[in-house]
Design an enzyme around this catalytic site. Structure first.
Site, PDB file in Angstrom:
ATOM      1  N   PHE A  29       5.866  -5.409   0.098  1.00 56.67           N
ATOM      2  CA  PHE A  29       5.056  -6.631   0.183  1.00 56.67           C
ATOM      3  C   PHE A  29       3.563  -6.350   0.305  1.00 56.67           C
ATOM      4  CE2 PHE A  29       9.132  -7.919   2.279  1.00 56.67           C
ATOM      5  CZ  PHE A  29       9.542  -8.806   1.307  1.00 56.67           C
ATOM      6  N   PRO A  58      11.157  -3.524   6.721  1.00 53.65           N
ATOM      7  CA  PRO A  58      10.236  -2.661   5.974  1.00 53.65           C
ATOM      8  C   PRO A  58       9.331  -3.468   5.056  1.00 53.65           C
ATOM      9  CG  PRO A  58      12.391  -1.666   6.053  1.00 53.65           C
ATOM     10  CD  PRO A  58      12.538  -3.032   6.670  1.00 53.65           C
ATOM     11  N   CYS A  59       8.050  -3.109   5.063  1.00 56.61           N
ATOM     12  CA  CYS A  59       7.046  -3.968   4.428  1.00 56.61           C
ATOM     13  C   CYS A  59       6.386  -3.338   3.213  1.00 56.61           C
ATOM     14  CB  CYS A  59       5.959  -4.310   5.445  1.00 56.61           C
ATOM     15  SG  CYS A  59       5.102  -2.855   6.096  1.00 56.61           S
ATOM     16  N   GLN A  60       6.785  -2.112   2.830  1.00 56.30           N
ATOM     17  CA  GLN A  60       6.054  -1.415   1.778  1.00 56.30           C
ATOM     18  C   GLN A  60       6.006  -2.188   0.462  1.00 56.30           C
ATOM     19  OE1 GLN A  60       8.361  -0.128   3.753  1.00 56.30           O
ATOM     20  NE2 GLN A  60       7.799   1.918   4.478  1.00 56.30           N
TER      21      GLN A  60
END
Length: 389
Positions: free
Chosen positions: A76, A72-74
């Site tokens: 970054f 999950p990238c939220q």
């Protein structure tokens, strides 16, 4: 090959392996979203779903040859609050590291978004520590999906698969992936697009210097025969070309942006309503026309206007695209009113280079979401083809 795919989503890794003809003996998928699992199982019933990454014991996967992860990238993303590892979702990255260090498969691939340099460094240090025998560590490879698709999608890839180079630019634009009759999937707007500033001005196609070309002009890509959007210096660009804003949408400016079919789509996100789907201006054709100062078509009256004709984008009223032909023009500009529509789920599949209707086992809302969370298949294939099987 045995594969462990973490945060598997709709199993993009499996699509890429299959399209490359790489035999998959076992594909373990760690995923908790029931809709993504539904799509994955509908397409690949043999995939073994193993549940939450936090509950996985590395001893059960010691024979895995390839480990995949798009954590999950939220936390970054430049588009978010950039809480990084303090964001519980991005902290799941360390669950990936826990398994990578214990299993240490022959190959691994980790994907994530554009982020601050300090976050990139932490991720690089963590994955490099899992493979200390790689002398100079493992650095991220930056690839924009625009090189192999009609979507601008900038991502970093960490991998120990060797000799990864930038993909060759295939010159694909939005027009190449649009449906011819999308009415069954999405409504057309009954209002118009407010065009961007000087981009309404008619452009003289006889200008000779590239530095004088407008941002709305296009140049031919000799390799593919496509016509690509250019920047203000006449240089082809892999960025979306915004032509205006949708006047019938409330909310943040980014929701209202309408793009030219001759450029790229912006990055597909998880959408989920709220008019967040990418929007494209409806079809037209490039024609030589002459208008007087009052906007009246001069050539309709039989007047000789050969020396006053300008090339422009002439829009259709039926929301359809004209037939794609071998003929192209150098100058493009909108003269008449523009309308817009959302991209359909199938078009978003094509932006991600996912097979047509791969996700059609769930609602459109869920299709948009998982496509926004997914990978661009052609980028993954480009990386995988360097594996020695």
């Amino acid at each position: 090959m045995k594969v462990l795919s973490l945060f598997d989503g709709m199993s993009c890794g499996r699509i890429a392996l299959d399209q490359l003809g790489i035999p998959v003996e076992k594909y373990y998928a760690s995923e908790i979203d029931k809709y993504a699992i539904q799509v994955s199982q509908a397409n690949y019933p043999d995939i073994e779903q193993v549940g939450d990454i936090c509950n996985l014991d590395p001893k059960d996967y010691k024979d895995v040859d390839l480990m995949l992860a798009g954590s999950p990238c939220q936390g970054f993303s430049f588009a978010g609050k950039q809480l990084a590892f303090d964001d519980p979702r991005s902290a799941l990255f360390f669950e990936f590291i826990r398994l990578l260090k214990a299993i240490k498969p022959k190959y691994f691939l980790l994907e994530n978004v554009r982020m601050k340099k300090e976050f990139l460094q932490v991720i690089s240090e963590q994955v490099s520590a899992c493979y200390p025998e790689i002398t100079f560590g493992i650095e991220p490879i930056f690839i924009n999906s625009s090189l192999v698709s009609a979507q601008s999608r900038q991502r970093y890839y960490w991998t120990n698969i060797p000799n990864i180079q930038q993909p060759e630019d295939r010159g694909i634009v939005l027009r190449d992936i649009l449906e011819t009759e999308p009415d069954n999937f999405t409504k057309m707007s009954d209002k118009f697009v407010k065009r961007n500033g000087n981009r309404n001005c008619m452009i003289d196609q006889n200008k000779k210097k590239a530095s004088n070309l407008s941002a709305m002009e296009y140049v031919k890509n000799g390799r593919q025969g496509n016509y690509l959007a250019c920047d203000d210096n006449g240089k082809p660009t892999n960025k979306p070309k915004q032509v205006g804003v949708a006047v019938d949408i409330n909310g943040h400016d980014i929701l209202k942006r309408v793009y030219s079919p001759e450029g790229k789509s912006p990055t597909v996100n998880t959408c989920q309503g709220g008019n967040r789907e990418p929007k494209v201006v409806t079809g037209g054709a490039i024609r030589g026309r002459a208008y007087d100062k009052d906007g009246k078509r001069m050539d309709k009256d039989g007047v000789s206007v050969a020396n006053k004709t300008k090339q422009m984008l002439e829009l259709r009223k039926d929301h359809k695209s004209n037939a794609i032909t071998t003929v192209g023009k150098d100058s493009v500009v909108a003269h008449e009113d523009l309308t817009w529509r959302k991209l359909t789920p199938l078009e978003c599949e094509r932006l991600q280079t996912v097979p047509d209707n791969y996700t059609n086992h769930v609602s459109n809302t869920q299709r948009y979401k998982m496509l926004g969370n997914g990978w661009t298949i052609e980028v993954i294939k480009h990386i995988f083809k360097n594996m020695e099987i």
